[in-house]
Design a protein around this motif. Structure first.
Motif, short mmCIF file in Angstrom:
data_model
loop_
_atom_site.label_atom_id
_atom_site.label_comp_id
_atom_site.label_asym_id
_atom_site.label_seq_id
_atom_site.Cartn_x
_atom_site.Cartn_y
_atom_site.Cartn_z
N PRO A 694 0.82 -1.21 0.00
CA PRO A 694 0.00 0.00 0.00
C PRO A 694 0.86 1.27 0.00
N LEU A 695 0.28 2.33 -0.52
CA LEU A 695 0.88 3.67 -0.41
C LEU A 695 0.30 4.35 0.81
N ARG A 696 1.16 4.91 1.67
CA ARG A 696 0.70 5.51 2.91
C ARG A 696 1.33 6.88 3.11
N GLU A 697 0.53 7.79 3.66
CA GLU A 697 1.02 9.11 4.09
C GLU A 697 0.22 9.52 5.32
N SER A 698 0.87 10.25 6.23
CA SER A 698 0.22 10.72 7.45
C SER A 698 0.42 12.21 7.63
N ARG A 717 -2.67 17.06 -2.38
CA ARG A 717 -1.27 16.93 -2.83
C ARG A 717 -0.81 15.47 -2.79
N THR A 718 -1.26 14.74 -1.77
CA THR A 718 -0.86 13.33 -1.67
C THR A 718 -1.40 12.53 -2.84
N LEU A 719 -2.67 12.72 -3.18
CA LEU A 719 -3.25 11.97 -4.29
C LEU A 719 -2.58 12.33 -5.61
N ARG A 720 -2.22 13.60 -5.76
CA ARG A 720 -1.50 13.99 -6.99
C ARG A 720 -0.13 13.35 -7.03
N ALA A 721 0.55 13.30 -5.86
CA ALA A 721 1.87 12.67 -5.82
C ALA A 721 1.80 11.19 -6.15
N TRP A 722 0.66 10.57 -5.88
CA TRP A 722 0.49 9.15 -6.20
C TRP A 722 0.07 8.93 -7.64
N PHE A 763 -4.60 1.09 -1.72
CA PHE A 763 -4.23 -0.29 -2.00
C PHE A 763 -5.35 -0.96 -2.79
N ASN A 764 -4.97 -1.56 -3.92
CA ASN A 764 -5.93 -2.32 -4.74
C ASN A 764 -7.16 -1.50 -5.11
N ARG A 827 -5.20 2.52 -10.16
CA ARG A 827 -4.75 1.64 -9.10
C ARG A 827 -3.24 1.71 -8.98
N PRO A 828 -2.68 2.85 -8.62
CA PRO A 828 -1.24 2.92 -8.45
C PRO A 828 -0.80 2.14 -7.23
N HIS A 829 0.39 1.63 -7.25
CA HIS A 829 0.94 0.92 -6.09
C HIS A 829 2.45 0.98 -6.17
N ARG A 830 3.05 0.68 -5.05
CA ARG A 830 4.49 0.67 -4.98
C ARG A 830 4.97 -0.75 -5.18
N SER A 831 5.79 -1.01 -6.19
CA SER A 831 6.28 -2.35 -6.46
C SER A 831 7.34 -2.73 -5.44
#
Length: 832
Positions: A694-698, A717-722, A763-764, A827-831
């Protein structure tokens, strides 16, 4: 291995493995080998309990030889079954064919009351001691696996039943040797093989016997010859059990009464049918001490009868033959109402029409006060006998038109029940019969009282046993878990071993295994409490050392003399790290991807419930994809012959030789040689690693007038960065996300004090928005809001815009979360 697989083609992998496991059971005494075979039945057939029954000394009962698994009483399996009665064990024994019963068939069984509700399946397989059907016993197996016994499980059970035949003491027999009182008659030739004791009963020497059945028949009293001929002539003998008494002449004195028990069996493959059975001395049963012998037999049967139905069956068996009754009913007395427990014969047509209306439930016209004759007999507490023609109430007159006996069953100053005995033709009651009824009544009443307490205790034990352990393990992200539990076979009812798999937020999972001191209902109850407590503390979000410390303080405060050990492991399925704590328990055993194994070394805290302020240090494990983690209790690695260090080394060696791709087979192999003097719990985790993380930011929300605007800006900004800004159709999702963020953050700032944290997880194709604060109060979703209200609509909006939402406790506060389904294409994700 290639040869093994080739030979097992078409039989199933499990059958091949079962056959190999059975071949390994060498150099064992018969009792130990039988126990091991039953353990293999639990492993390869997916059974919950397995039991072996063999014919008793008299041949009219199938008696328990050995059992394995959970307590058999939880599923209504008895210590003995009458061979002539209708039951799965007796049917398989008589017919020589397996009996397979599912939940629907079990519901129609006479003992369905003792069987727990659910997906319960029962199999009864004949066990052959020789070539003939009925020479051996029966293997009873119960499972709660979905769908019951599949084809491969049935193949395994066939192999295991054959293995039982030469493992069980009392079942194995040399076909060429007969017991001293047995015979085997070839129906086509009249040649008969007999034991030495049988020849003595006929007053013959071995040298004088020519092997012909006519030589034995010639010694029979002529009046008894027709009934005996109906047994030994193939034209008259039907397949099934037969029993009769006859007289034979003696060199001096009166004729001797003998009792024959026989069974016609078909050998198949062109071989002749044979009559097999036993002949015993029945003179003592026809002497003046007939009542004493019967009462002694009844007392012995009632001593081992555990349930009310067992007691009822024992009474019916003891009285039916000597009294030559046409029907017997036994009922318990509960709150001035009579509840039928056994009717013999069991066919409804054998009873009056009035009885069929309430078949196998409460007695017809069941209030005792509605039957004056019966009520008077119960008040007096003595056996009442009414000859043919006596006027009695309608509920009783059809039971015994030729004579009726009412037998009250006293116990402890009260009436536990009543036994009703009826004859169709006029019956003369002798002094011996009255004495037998009186003696049987006292024994049966006391046994019924004991059985009531036994039933209540075992109902509680059954409920505990079914509720203490997880019915199934959850699916885990990036891994697979497998668990096994085998109770002790040393006669103890319920143990204190347990395991649990607890899914936690952020793709974490907690693995727990533990052992409460003792093997009784108290230990089992405490085990259930500790499992529940650990799960509750884990879900609150505490780290492993805090979870175990809280459980320790709870157990200390419970002021019990028992203590518990446990190992608690929290695995981060994303990062492949595991922090674990040991409270007096065995360390985890790890199998690395390259096949090497290690018994982990770490600091260990005291068992739970010993010290109020104990410390439980945490230790770290790093897991690579393909790592296998094993947690177990001491029953698997320690016994009187094996030290615990050697046992752990043996467990590590077993893991090294296993194939982690088939985790269920690994667990079965590790349990195959388990010591069964103690409970065994085993929990395995194969860590595969997550293909997607999952991609996470706090964001820590400041308590300023523009806090909500800052939170929305952070989210945007977080969603744009993703990489979501350029996606088609994302703007609608963006507006939904920002609205949910605004409402959750506003709710936290307005209704709580202290720090507020905003977490975003992708995530997913699902975005999780979570807002944590320091208040344990759960937000209330209003049910009715007036048009003039200025607030209260926030949670309604969150519910409307979310695919799912809820709250979870987090370290003294709470976290309110919402999941929003995004467009399928974003559905972006971190490989990895």
């Amino acid at each position: 291995m290639t040869n093994v697989v080739s030979e097992g083609a078409g039989r199933g992998t499990r059958s091949v493995r079962a056959e190999l496991a059975l071949k390994s059971l060498t150099d064992l005494d018969p009792r130990e080998r039988l126990r091991r075979v039953l353990e293999q039945t639990l492993v390869f057939a997916g059974a919950t309990v397995a039991a072996v029954y063999a014919p008793g000394d008299t041949g009219d009962l199938l008696c328990l030889v050995e059992s394995a698994g959970v307590p058999r009483t939880l599923y209504g399996l008895r210590d003995s079954y009458p061979v002539a009665a209708h039951s799965p064990a007796a049917d398989a024994h008589r017919t020589g064919q397996p009996v397979w019963l599912g939940p629907d068939e079990l519901a129609n069984c006479a003992e369905s009351r003792r069987i727990p509700a659910g997906d319960v399946h029962l199999a009864a397989l004949p066990v052959r001691a020789g070539a003939a059907v009925g020479d051996g016993g029966c293997l009873l197996v119960v499972t709660e696996s979905r769908g019951g016994f599949d084809d491969e499980a049935r193949q395994c059970l066939g192999l295991l039943a054959d293995a039982v035949a030469w493992s069980a003491p009392g079942l194995a027999a040399d076909p060429g040797e007969l017991p001293a009182n047995a015979f085997s008659l070839a129906m086509n030739s009249g040649r008969v093989e007999v034991g030495d004791e049988l020849l003595e009963l006929f007053a013959l020497d071995r040298s004088d016997f020519d092997g012909k059945v006519e030589s034995l028949l010639g010694l029979t009293v002529p009046e008894d010859l027709p009934s005996l001929m109906s047994v030994v002539e193939a034209d008259h003998m039907s397949i099934g059990d037969r029993e009769l008494e006859f007289r034979v002449f003696q060199p001096a004195g009166p004729p001797r009464w003998l009792r024959l028990r026989g069974r016609l069996v078909t050998a198949g493959e062109g071989r002749p049918a044979r009559l097999v059975g036993t002949v015993g001395d029945a003179s003592t049963l026809r002497s003046g001490v007939i009542d004493v012998a019967r009462v002694q037999r009844l007392a012995a049967a009632l001593a081992t009868a555990g349930t009310v139905r067992d007691v009822s069956r024992a009474v019916v068996t003891a009285l039916r033959e000597p009294l030559r009754a046409d029907r017997i009913a036994l009922a318990e007395l509960e709150n001035e109402r009579l509840v039928v427990t056994v009717l013999d014969p069991p066919e409804p047509e054998a009873w009056p029409e009035l009885w069929r209306l309430e078949w196998r439930s409460e007695w017809p016209e069941s209030p005792v006060r509605a039957m004056p004759t019966l009520a008077a007999a119960l008040r007096e507490g003595r056996a009442a006998i009414w000859p043919a023609g006596t006027e009695v109430e309608p509920a009783l007159e059809g039971v015994g038109p030729g004579g009726l006996a009412v037998l009250p069953l006293p116990a402890g100053g009260r009436m536990a029940g009543v036994c009703l005995i009826g004859w169709d033709s006029p019956h003369e009651f002798g002094t011996d019969e009255r004495a037998l009824l009186t003696a049987a009544a006292g024994l049966a009443g006391q046994a019924l009282t004991r059985a009531h307490a036994f039933d209540a205790e075992h109902e509680l034990v059954g409920m505990l046993q079914r509720s203490l352990l997880p019915r199934r393990l959850p699916k885990l992200p990036g891994g697979v878990a497998e668990a096994r539990y085998l109770p002790t076979t040393e006669g103890l009812e319920v143990g204190g071993d347990w395991y649990d798999v607890i899914p936690l937020p952020d793709n974490h999972v907690a693995l727990v295994i533990g052992d409460v001191q003792g093997h009784n209902a108290g230990a089992a109850t405490l085990m259930g409490q500790m499992r529940t407590a650990l799960r509750a503390y884990a879900v609150e979000g505490h780290p492993p050392d805090v979870v175990v410390s809280h459980a320790n303080r709870l157990l200390v405060d419970m002021e019990t003399d028992l203590f518990a050990t446990c190992c608690y492991v929290e695995v981060d399925m994303e990062e492949g790290t595991a922090w674990y704590v040991r409270a007096g328990h065995l360390p985890p055993v790890v199998r690395h991807p390259d096949g090497t194994t290690e018994v982990t070394e770490s600091d260990v805290g005291p068992p739970l419930g010993v010290l109020p302020r104990a410390e439980y240090p945490m230790s770290l494990l790093r897991l690579q994809p393909g790592t296998l983690l094993a947690l177990t209790t001491d029953g698997l690695v320690e016994s009187a012959e094996i030290d615990i260090e050697d046992g752990l080394d043996g467990l590590a060696a077993g893991l090294a030789a296993a194939d982690p791709a088939h985790l269920g087979l690994v667990a079965d192999a590790l349990l195959a040689g388990a010591n069964r003097n103690d409970d065994v719990a085993l929990l395995l985790l194969r860590y595969d690693g997550m293909e997607q993380r999952p991609l996470r930011e706090s964001w820590t929300v400041w308590r300023v007038p523009e806090a909500v605007r800052h939170a929305r800006r952070f989210s945007r900004r977080t969603l744009r960065a993703w990489g979501m800004a350029g996606e088609a159709g994302v703007q609608e999702n963006m507006d939904t996300v920002l609205l949910v963020v605004s409402e959750l953050v506003t709710n936290a700032l307005v209704h709580t004090d202290g720090q507020v944290r905003l977490d975003l997880t992708l995530f997913n194709g699902r975005l999780r928005v979570a807002v944590a604060d320091n208040s344990p109060r759960t937000p209330i979703r209003p049910t009715n809001i007036g048009w003039e209200a200025t607030g209260g609509r926030g949670m309604l909006l969150v519910e409307a815009m979310s695919a799912a939402w809820g709250t979870v406790p987090v370290s003294g506060g709470k976290q309110v979360w919402s999941e929003i389904a995004l467009e399928p294409e974003s559905r972006p994700h971190r490989s990895l």
